[in-house]
Motif scaffolding. Sequence first.
Motif, PDB file in Angstrom:
ATOM      1  N   GLY A 165      57.853   9.769  40.537  1.00 48.49           N
ATOM      2  CA  GLY A 165      57.626  10.844  39.533  1.00 48.49           C
ATOM      3  C   GLY A 165      56.401  10.915  39.086  1.00 48.49           C
ATOM      4  N   GLN A 166      55.419   9.808  39.236  1.00 46.31           N
ATOM      5  CA  GLN A 166      54.209   9.893  38.579  1.00 46.31           C
ATOM      6  C   GLN A 166      53.222  10.809  39.195  1.00 46.31           C
ATOM      7  OE1 GLN A 166      53.626   5.297  38.504  1.00 46.31           O
ATOM      8  NE2 GLN A 166      52.325   6.054  36.361  1.00 46.31           N
ATOM      9  N   LEU A 167      53.644  10.948  40.580  1.00 45.76           N
ATOM     10  CA  LEU A 167      52.714  11.889  41.314  1.00 45.76           C
ATOM     11  C   LEU A 167      53.049  13.319  41.007  1.00 45.76           C
ATOM     12  CD1 LEU A 167      52.944  10.160  44.916  1.00 45.76           C
ATOM     13  CD2 LEU A 167      50.911  10.167  43.444  1.00 45.76           C
ATOM     14  N   GLY A 168      54.116  13.751  40.507  1.00 48.81           N
ATOM     15  CA  GLY A 168      54.512  15.084  39.893  1.00 48.81           C
ATOM     16  C   GLY A 168      53.486  15.785  39.119  1.00 48.81           C
ATOM     17  N   TRP A 169      52.735  14.914  38.342  1.00 52.15           N
ATOM     18  CA  TRP A 169      51.815  15.823  37.318  1.00 52.15           C
ATOM     19  C   TRP A 169      50.865  16.529  37.996  1.00 52.15           C
ATOM     20  CZ3 TRP A 169      53.763  16.430  32.793  1.00 52.15           C
ATOM     21  CH2 TRP A 169      54.813  15.314  32.576  1.00 52.15           C
ATOM     22  N   VAL A 298      44.513  13.884  45.159  1.00 55.54           N
ATOM     23  CA  VAL A 298      44.027  14.356  43.900  1.00 55.54           C
ATOM     24  C   VAL A 298      43.710  13.010  43.281  1.00 55.54           C
ATOM     25  CG1 VAL A 298      44.160  15.547  41.569  1.00 55.54           C
ATOM     26  CG2 VAL A 298      44.678  16.739  43.816  1.00 55.54           C
ATOM     27  N   PRO A 299      44.567  12.070  42.911  1.00 54.06           N
ATOM     28  CA  PRO A 299      43.980  10.807  42.311  1.00 54.06           C
ATOM     29  C   PRO A 299      43.165  10.110  43.273  1.00 54.06           C
ATOM     30  CG  PRO A 299      46.414  10.844  42.848  1.00 54.06           C
ATOM     31  CD  PRO A 299      45.991  12.185  42.805  1.00 54.06           C
ATOM     32  N   MET A 300      43.489  10.160  44.492  1.00 53.90           N
ATOM     33  CA  MET A 300      42.591   9.114  45.305  1.00 53.90           C
ATOM     34  C   MET A 300      41.219   9.908  45.398  1.00 53.90           C
ATOM     35  SD  MET A 300      45.195   8.611  48.455  1.00 53.90           S
ATOM     36  CE  MET A 300      44.244   7.600  49.637  1.00 53.90           C
ATOM     37  N   GLN A 301      41.070  11.410  45.286  1.00 53.50           N
ATOM     38  CA  GLN A 301      39.763  11.897  45.056  1.00 53.50           C
ATOM     39  C   GLN A 301      39.195  11.329  43.871  1.00 53.50           C
ATOM     40  OE1 GLN A 301      39.271  16.158  47.018  1.00 53.50           O
ATOM     41  NE2 GLN A 301      41.441  15.718  46.511  1.00 53.50           N
ATOM     42  N   LEU A 302      39.909  11.304  42.756  1.00 58.36           N
ATOM     43  CA  LEU A 302      39.126  10.981  41.429  1.00 58.36           C
ATOM     44  C   LEU A 302      38.639   9.455  41.407  1.00 58.36           C
ATOM     45  CD1 LEU A 302      42.126  12.186  39.036  1.00 58.36           C
ATOM     46  CD2 LEU A 302      39.996  13.079  39.067  1.00 58.36           C
ATOM     47  N   GLU A 303      39.335   8.492  42.198  1.00 58.46           N
ATOM     48  CA  GLU A 303      38.949   7.308  42.615  1.00 58.46           C
ATOM     49  C   GLU A 303      37.430   7.402  43.242  1.00 58.46           C
ATOM     50  OE1 GLU A 303      41.989   4.981  43.735  1.00 58.46           O
ATOM     51  OE2 GLU A 303      43.286   5.894  42.003  1.00 58.46           O
ATOM     52  N   ALA A 304      37.500   7.973  44.478  1.00 61.90           N
ATOM     53  CA  ALA A 304      36.439   7.942  45.308  1.00 61.90           C
ATOM     54  C   ALA A 304      35.306   8.469  44.998  1.00 61.90           C
ATOM     55  CB  ALA A 304      36.942   8.556  46.758  1.00 61.90           C
ATOM     56  N   LEU A 305      35.429   9.729  43.911  1.00 60.08           N
ATOM     57  CA  LEU A 305      34.228  10.486  43.530  1.00 60.08           C
ATOM     58  C   LEU A 305      33.720   9.813  42.168  1.00 60.08           C
ATOM     59  CD1 LEU A 305      35.292  14.045  44.523  1.00 60.08           C
ATOM     60  CD2 LEU A 305      33.545  12.844  45.454  1.00 60.08           C
ATOM     61  N   GLY A 306      34.278   8.729  41.821  1.00 58.63           N
ATOM     62  CA  GLY A 306      33.595   8.069  40.811  1.00 58.63           C
ATOM     63  C   GLY A 306      34.078   8.615  39.278  1.00 58.63           C
ATOM     64  N   ARG A 310      39.172   2.399  41.048  1.00 58.57           N
ATOM     65  CA  ARG A 310      40.182   2.242  42.036  1.00 58.57           C
ATOM     66  C   ARG A 310      41.467   2.059  41.404  1.00 58.57           C
ATOM     67  NH1 ARG A 310      38.416   0.012  47.959  1.00 58.57           N
ATOM     68  NH2 ARG A 310      36.324   0.962  48.002  1.00 58.57           N
ATOM     69  N   GLY A 311      42.447   2.753  41.787  1.00 61.31           N
ATOM     70  CA  GLY A 311      44.042   2.602  41.364  1.00 61.31           C
ATOM     71  C   GLY A 311      44.281   3.108  39.946  1.00 61.31           C
ATOM     72  N   GLU A 312      43.333   4.099  39.364  1.00 56.47           N
ATOM     73  CA  GLU A 312      43.378   4.635  37.872  1.00 56.47           C
ATOM     74  C   GLU A 312      43.708   5.956  38.067  1.00 56.47           C
ATOM     75  OE1 GLU A 312      39.758   3.596  36.063  1.00 56.47           O
ATOM     76  OE2 GLU A 312      40.273   1.358  35.703  1.00 56.47           O
ATOM     77  N   CYS A 317      46.171  11.173  35.684  1.00 63.30           N
ATOM     78  CA  CYS A 317      46.913  12.474  35.846  1.00 63.30           C
ATOM     79  C   CYS A 317      48.185  12.479  35.140  1.00 63.30           C
ATOM     80  CB  CYS A 317      47.056  12.804  37.262  1.00 63.30           C
ATOM     81  SG  CYS A 317      45.611  13.003  38.255  1.00 63.30           S
ATOM     82  N   GLU A 318      48.735  11.452  34.634  1.00 58.63           N
ATOM     83  CA  GLU A 318      49.923  11.288  33.992  1.00 58.63           C
ATOM     84  C   GLU A 318      50.030  12.200  32.957  1.00 58.63           C
ATOM     85  OE1 GLU A 318      53.699   7.871  33.605  1.00 58.63           O
ATOM     86  OE2 GLU A 318      51.562   7.402  33.936  1.00 58.63           O
ATOM     87  N   GLY A 319      51.201  12.754  32.742  1.00 64.24           N
ATOM     88  CA  GLY A 319      51.460  13.670  31.626  1.00 64.24           C
ATOM     89  C   GLY A 319      50.902  14.998  31.530  1.00 64.24           C
ATOM     90  N   GLY A 320      49.519  15.001  32.474  1.00 62.87           N
ATOM     91  CA  GLY A 320      49.042  16.091  32.720  1.00 62.87           C
ATOM     92  C   GLY A 320      47.846  16.843  31.900  1.00 62.87           C
ATOM     93  N   HIS A 321      47.651  15.856  30.684  1.00 58.42           N
ATOM     94  CA  HIS A 321      46.766  16.604  29.521  1.00 58.42           C
ATOM     95  C   HIS A 321      45.107  16.305  29.883  1.00 58.42           C
ATOM     96  CE1 HIS A 321      50.590  15.504  27.363  1.00 58.42           C
ATOM     97  NE2 HIS A 321      50.583  14.408  27.425  1.00 58.42           N
TER      98      HIS A 321
END
Length: 388
Positions: A165-169, A298-306, A310-312, A317-321
């Motif tokens: 469910g975490q990816l769903g946001w 999307v989370p993988m790009q957030l990490e790769a683009l700084g 990594r892993g954050e 994205c969780e909760g969407g806020h």
Amino acid sequence: MENIRDKTAIVGIGQTEFSRNCGRTELQMALEAILAAVEDAGLKVEDIDGMVNYTLDSAEQVEIVRALGIPNLSFFSKIPYGGGASCGTIAHAVAAVASGMANTVVCVRSIRDASGPVTYGDFEPNRVAGDTYMGMYHPYGLLTPVAWVAMFAQRYIHQYGVNDGQLGWVSLVNRENANRNPNAMFYDRPLSMEEYLASPINVAPLRRHDCCLSTDGAIAVIVTSAERAKHLKHRPAYISGAIQGMSTNGEVMTSYYRDDIAFLPEVEAYGNLLFKMAGVTPKDIDVAQFYDAFSPLVPMQLEALGFVGRGEGVAYCEGGHRIRPDGELPINTSGGLMSEGYLHGMNLITEGVRQIRGTSTTQIADAEHVLVTGGLGVPTSGLILRRR
């Protein structure tokens, strides 16, 4: 790398409707989109002297030139690798205009992904024999983009302990934005977390709502010099950076033999150059149009683009806020590829332009820097637009 900064601009955007059955050829839609972009820019067809499209396009450049009566193209090129080509088309246009090879370049993509013939999964002997990686995977049933990306997603989930469910946001925020966009295919289709969790698994761990939309449509974008842009109809979207990325040991969506398949090295590499080229950092980005063919990207790009470590990315994205319009980094404000339509990323570019112009249906106040990214799991590309 910095010498192209703000020397060119996007001055015209045009598109057809996004649908499941367009009822016409890709060539016809390409012509419609180009004519709309020309009108939007306040130009004439005769002004076009450059063209960039995809190797996947069936709308050939010579046919477009003939049908529109374009006098001459002094520059023309094609970009391979599907969604990875999107911002690459702009990079080629920038190179042409900045070097003087052309004055006014149109970038176009026309696709019948919903009503056209199915191309994925074809056991064409020449493809299986010629593409080593396809020969390795096709005979064992690994046939489609959702299956290919599911391998990366499964590793990412295992490596970072992502819960169901975490990816769903990402899917939910995209849908919220699409619900404000009358041109989006999911304009009138809200999505709840309960509906997301109840949707069927396409390929584990990816659910139906983790995936982009099969779409018919066409988009055209016109690039010209910054000086000329000042005298045209709309506020220019200045191109501060445009670049492509291809890293070692990569394949087309099946790069499983890298040291870490839960990371995107070509995105990290192009991101470092792109931010340097534009003279900004991730903290300067006001809104991002992330290539979202599948939600884990999307989370993988957030990490790769700084933007995060990594892993954050999933926690961010969780909760969407943080990724909603009033958050730290609003994303995919037209609905993205998952809820507006899938045109191999070109609609992310047009939405970036609308943010600069101030005309988006989910407008971010005082948006000055807009990031747009290209397809993942393939040689890719990125773009930073600026308002001034």
